[in-house]
Design a protein around this motif. Structure first.
Motif, PDB file in Angstrom:
ATOM      1  N   ARG A 136      -5.631  -2.494 -12.522  1.00 50.35           N
ATOM      2  CA  ARG A 136      -4.857  -3.704 -12.878  1.00 50.35           C
ATOM      3  C   ARG A 136      -3.338  -3.468 -12.889  1.00 50.35           C
ATOM      4  O   ARG A 136      -2.574  -4.413 -12.944  1.00 50.35           O
ATOM      5  N   ASP A 137      -2.893  -2.222 -12.852  1.00 54.83           N
ATOM      6  CA  ASP A 137      -1.452  -1.974 -12.754  1.00 54.83           C
ATOM      7  C   ASP A 137      -0.902  -2.340 -11.370  1.00 54.83           C
ATOM      8  O   ASP A 137       0.309  -2.419 -11.186  1.00 54.83           O
ATOM      9  N   TYR A 138      -1.781  -2.514 -10.410  1.00 55.89           N
ATOM     10  CA  TYR A 138      -1.340  -2.627  -9.011  1.00 55.89           C
ATOM     11  C   TYR A 138      -1.701  -3.988  -8.411  1.00 55.89           C
ATOM     12  O   TYR A 138      -2.697  -4.597  -8.791  1.00 55.89           O
ATOM     13  N   SER A 139      -0.891  -4.372  -7.431  1.00 57.96           N
ATOM     14  CA  SER A 139      -1.289  -5.511  -6.612  1.00 57.96           C
ATOM     15  C   SER A 139      -1.956  -5.033  -5.338  1.00 57.96           C
ATOM     16  O   SER A 139      -2.880  -5.672  -4.827  1.00 57.96           O
ATOM     17  N   VAL A 140      -1.461  -3.925  -4.803  1.00 57.94           N
ATOM     18  CA  VAL A 140      -2.074  -3.339  -3.598  1.00 57.94           C
ATOM     19  C   VAL A 140      -2.140  -1.825  -3.768  1.00 57.94           C
ATOM     20  O   VAL A 140      -1.134  -1.184  -4.071  1.00 57.94           O
ATOM     21  N   ILE A 141      -3.341  -1.300  -3.584  1.00 60.01           N
ATOM     22  CA  ILE A 141      -3.525   0.151  -3.509  1.00 60.01           C
ATOM     23  C   ILE A 141      -4.049   0.406  -2.106  1.00 60.01           C
ATOM     24  O   ILE A 141      -4.975  -0.283  -1.665  1.00 60.01           O
TER      25      ILE A 141
ATOM     26  N   THR B  63      -8.960   2.883   6.847  1.00 62.76           N
ATOM     27  CA  THR B  63      -8.019   2.790   5.737  1.00 62.76           C
ATOM     28  C   THR B  63      -8.636   1.910   4.668  1.00 62.76           C
ATOM     29  O   THR B  63      -9.252   0.895   4.990  1.00 62.76           O
ATOM     30  N   VAL B  64      -8.464   2.313   3.429  1.00 61.60           N
ATOM     31  CA  VAL B  64      -9.014   1.496   2.349  1.00 61.60           C
ATOM     32  C   VAL B  64      -7.886   0.710   1.692  1.00 61.60           C
ATOM     33  O   VAL B  64      -6.743   1.181   1.628  1.00 61.60           O
ATOM     34  N   ALA B  65      -8.196  -0.490   1.225  1.00 64.11           N
ATOM     35  CA  ALA B  65      -7.226  -1.265   0.452  1.00 64.11           C
ATOM     36  C   ALA B  65      -7.939  -1.938  -0.713  1.00 64.11           C
ATOM     37  O   ALA B  65      -9.073  -2.401  -0.585  1.00 64.11           O
ATOM     38  N   ILE B  66      -7.270  -1.930  -1.856  1.00 67.20           N
ATOM     39  CA  ILE B  66      -7.769  -2.651  -3.034  1.00 67.20           C
ATOM     40  C   ILE B  66      -6.652  -3.637  -3.384  1.00 67.20           C
ATOM     41  O   ILE B  66      -5.539  -3.217  -3.706  1.00 67.20           O
ATOM     42  N   VAL B  67      -6.946  -4.914  -3.255  1.00 63.86           N
ATOM     43  CA  VAL B  67      -5.872  -5.915  -3.322  1.00 63.86           C
ATOM     44  C   VAL B  67      -6.221  -7.005  -4.337  1.00 63.86           C
ATOM     45  O   VAL B  67      -7.354  -7.502  -4.372  1.00 63.86           O
ATOM     46  N   ARG B  68      -5.229  -7.379  -5.124  1.00 62.13           N
ATOM     47  CA  ARG B  68      -5.402  -8.443  -6.123  1.00 62.13           C
ATOM     48  C   ARG B  68      -5.667  -9.775  -5.418  1.00 62.13           C
ATOM     49  O   ARG B  68      -4.950 -10.149  -4.480  1.00 62.13           O
ATOM     50  N   LYS B  69      -6.681 -10.465  -5.899  1.00 65.53           N
ATOM     51  CA  LYS B  69      -7.112 -11.676  -5.193  1.00 65.53           C
ATOM     52  C   LYS B  69      -6.051 -12.776  -5.163  1.00 65.53           C
ATOM     53  O   LYS B  69      -5.977 -13.546  -4.215  1.00 65.53           O
ATOM     54  N   THR B  70      -5.228 -12.845  -6.207  1.00 68.78           N
ATOM     55  CA  THR B  70      -4.232 -13.924  -6.236  1.00 68.78           C
ATOM     56  C   THR B  70      -3.267 -13.820  -5.041  1.00 68.78           C
ATOM     57  O   THR B  70      -2.723 -14.825  -4.597  1.00 68.78           O
ATOM     58  N   ILE B  71      -3.087 -12.610  -4.540  1.00 69.02           N
ATOM     59  CA  ILE B  71      -2.195 -12.439  -3.395  1.00 69.02           C
ATOM     60  C   ILE B  71      -2.854 -12.955  -2.114  1.00 69.02           C
ATOM     61  O   ILE B  71      -2.209 -13.542  -1.251  1.00 69.02           O
ATOM     62  N   LEU B  72      -4.168 -12.765  -2.051  1.00 67.84           N
ATOM     63  CA  LEU B  72      -4.884 -13.166  -0.843  1.00 67.84           C
ATOM     64  C   LEU B  72      -4.826 -14.673  -0.627  1.00 67.84           C
ATOM     65  O   LEU B  72      -4.945 -15.168   0.489  1.00 67.84           O
TER      66      LEU B  72
ATOM     67  N   MET C  49      -4.908  -8.910  12.600  1.00 63.93           N
ATOM     68  CA  MET C  49      -5.771  -7.834  12.071  1.00 63.93           C
ATOM     69  C   MET C  49      -5.124  -7.081  10.914  1.00 63.93           C
ATOM     70  O   MET C  49      -5.747  -6.218  10.300  1.00 63.93           O
ATOM     71  N   PHE C  50      -3.874  -7.407  10.609  1.00 62.89           N
ATOM     72  CA  PHE C  50      -3.208  -6.832   9.442  1.00 62.89           C
ATOM     73  C   PHE C  50      -3.071  -7.855   8.310  1.00 62.89           C
ATOM     74  O   PHE C  50      -2.431  -7.585   7.303  1.00 62.89           O
ATOM     75  N   SER C  51      -3.641  -9.030   8.517  1.00 63.90           N
ATOM     76  CA  SER C  51      -3.555 -10.058   7.475  1.00 63.90           C
ATOM     77  C   SER C  51      -4.601  -9.759   6.399  1.00 63.90           C
ATOM     78  O   SER C  51      -5.803  -9.840   6.646  1.00 63.90           O
ATOM     79  N   PHE C  52      -4.138  -9.403   5.214  1.00 67.54           N
ATOM     80  CA  PHE C  52      -5.064  -9.039   4.133  1.00 67.54           C
ATOM     81  C   PHE C  52      -6.050 -10.173   3.861  1.00 67.54           C
ATOM     82  O   PHE C  52      -7.231  -9.947   3.632  1.00 67.54           O
ATOM     83  N   SER C  53      -5.523 -11.371   3.868  1.00 67.60           N
ATOM     84  CA  SER C  53      -6.359 -12.518   3.553  1.00 67.60           C
ATOM     85  C   SER C  53      -7.481 -12.682   4.590  1.00 67.60           C
ATOM     86  O   SER C  53      -8.639 -12.921   4.247  1.00 67.60           O
TER      87      SER C  53
END
Ligand code: PLP
Length: 435
Positions: free
Chosen positions: A232-237, A251-260, A286-290
């Motif tokens: 929860r400290d991060y928006s994107v890991i 590559t792995v990404a863990i992204v806060r849903k509100t950003i998506l 292909m780089f669009s997180f959403s």
């Protein structure tokens, strides 16, 4: 030599656990008795979906990912691709937030006024903050400058400035110049080339009550899964897999849903080009997180075999550490790093650890071999470093040469490096120092 006779300390690609290699090799030939290689199977097949679901499940467990708030996905970007992707997606989110606010305040149908207001706000408020503490965060900040222009990039700290032009320290947080309205605050948790690791999550990147959310992006490529974090400290890991997670190509990404949810309409972005290059906020699809997240990592062809290697690594950590989760791995990583650093510190006339003691990386241990101290600091002895490396090679200790940009020695202590190999290295350090 046989694999068991080699102790590999490469910085990345890096060692994998031997059982993972053996299992992956079988999967490459004939996966799960299907008669097909996993590399031949469709990324949309139930088989591939299971590999993906298993990876997400194991990672969720290990890092306690709150899945109602965060999305885990995999893509091909590599760490370098994420430099661009994270920036573009978050600058996009910044713009979309401002656009929606303008629409809400000015009313529907006021397109021209909305556009003018957002343009002004971009010029006055848009900043991408970078903590430059080593070669990789430097590269990320340079990519930001390339994509959005230096006017919008704020180097909140350049660690070289307080250390004679070299990386190796993290200046105190009181010196960081963070922007009040940053679209993102970017940092690299572990600097692979320079051996600098943040000792813990920085206090000034935490959102205080009543403040706007701090949007923190962190590059965990070289210390992923090596210690407990609070997602929860991060928006994107994000992290390239080829160190602690698996092999290159994923590559792995863990992204806060509100950003998506905050994706600006491309036509709106096109109209901003007088103040911001469109490429600054409009990633290739292909780089669009959403897009990746809403397609469950399968918008385009996911390298399923590479993902499978990561899945095996994740599952092996889950079964090894159970309820301890990443904290179990953290303890081992700390023990191994301490063994090497303690050995180096025992011979200060022979070994000089490059980064400051307070920020020494547990993953990439960077040191020089010195002959006495010169007046203007440490004097590396390159001939002795060569001798150290060739002696290491004779003992089956490989991958110890420092990064070409900084020289010296670098022992990478990733999760898959066994304690016994670290012990072998410590023995050689001791023998060398006493020779
Ligand atoms: N970030 C860090 C911390 C790295 O160590 C690396 C590669 O070594 C990268 C980014 C770049 O990764 P890639 O080569 O996958 O683009």
């Amino acid at each position: 030599p046989d694999r068991s006779e080699v102790a590999y300390f490469g910085a990345g690609p890096a060692p994998l656990p031997t059982p993972v290699i053996e299992e992956s090799a079988k999967a490459f030939v004939n996966f799960d008795s299907t008669g097909l290689s996993l590399a031949e199977i469709s990324h949309r097949s139930p088989t591939a979906n299971k590999v993906l679901a298993d990876a997400k499940e194991a990672l969720t467990k290990l890092y306690d990912v709150p899945t109602d708030e965060y999305e885990i996905f995999f893509m091909q970007a590599g760490g370098t691709g994420e430099f661009s992707a994270a920036l573009q997606n978050l600058v996009g989110a910044f713009i979309e937030k401002r656009r929606r606010k303008a629409v809400a305040e000015l009313g529907e149908g006021k397109d021209d006024q909305v556009l003018e207001r957002v343009k002004k706000e971009i010029e006055s408020d848009l900043k991408a903050d970078y903590l430059v503490t080593g070669s990789w965060s430097l590269k990320a900040s340079q990519e930001a400058t390339r994509l959005i222009g230096s006017k919008y990039v704020n180097v909140a700290i350049d660690a070289r400035k307080s250390n004679n032009g070299k990386f190796g320290v993290i200046p105190p947080e009181s010196e960081w110049k963070l922007s009040p309205t940053s679209a993102l605050i970017y940092y690299c948790d572990n600097e692979t080339v320079d051996g600098v690791e943040f000792p813990s999550f920085p206090e000034s990147l935490k959102t205080k009550p009543g403040e706007d959310d701090k949007i923190v992006v962190a590059d965990f490529s070289s210390n992923f899964l090596s210690r407990k974090i609070n997602v929860r400290d991060y928006s994107v890991i994000f992290g390239g897999a080829q160190k602690n997670l698996g092999i290159a190509g994923i590559t792995v990404a863990i992204v806060r849903k509100t950003i998506l949810d905050l994706v600006p309409p491309p036509t709106f972005l096109h109209q901003l080009s007088s103040v911001l290059p469109t490429s600054g906020a409009l990633p290739p699809i292909m780089f669009s997180f959403s897009t990746i997240a809403s397609n469950n990592s399968l918008y385009n062809t996911l390298p399923v075999f590479n993902l499978y290697v990561a899945t095996l690594v994740l599952q092996s950590l889950v079964s090894k550490f159970g309820e301890e989760k990443v904290a179990g791995q953290e303890e081992i990583a700390n023990t191994k790093a301490k063994l090497i650093y303690d050995t180096l510190d025992s011979y200060p006339d022979v070994f000089y650890v490059v980064p400051d003691k307070s920020v020494r990386s547990r993953m990439n241990i960077c040191f020089r071999i010195v002959t006495g101290k010169s007046d203007d600091g440490v004097k590396p002895d390159e001939a002795r470093e060569k001798a150290f490396l060739s002696g290491a090679e004779k003992r089956g200790l490989l991958g110890l040469k420092g990064h070409r940009s900084v020289g010296g020695i670098r022992a990478s202590n990733y999760n898959a490096v066994p304690l016994e190999n670290v012990q072998k290295l410590a023995n050689w350090l001791t023998e060398f120092a006493n020779s």
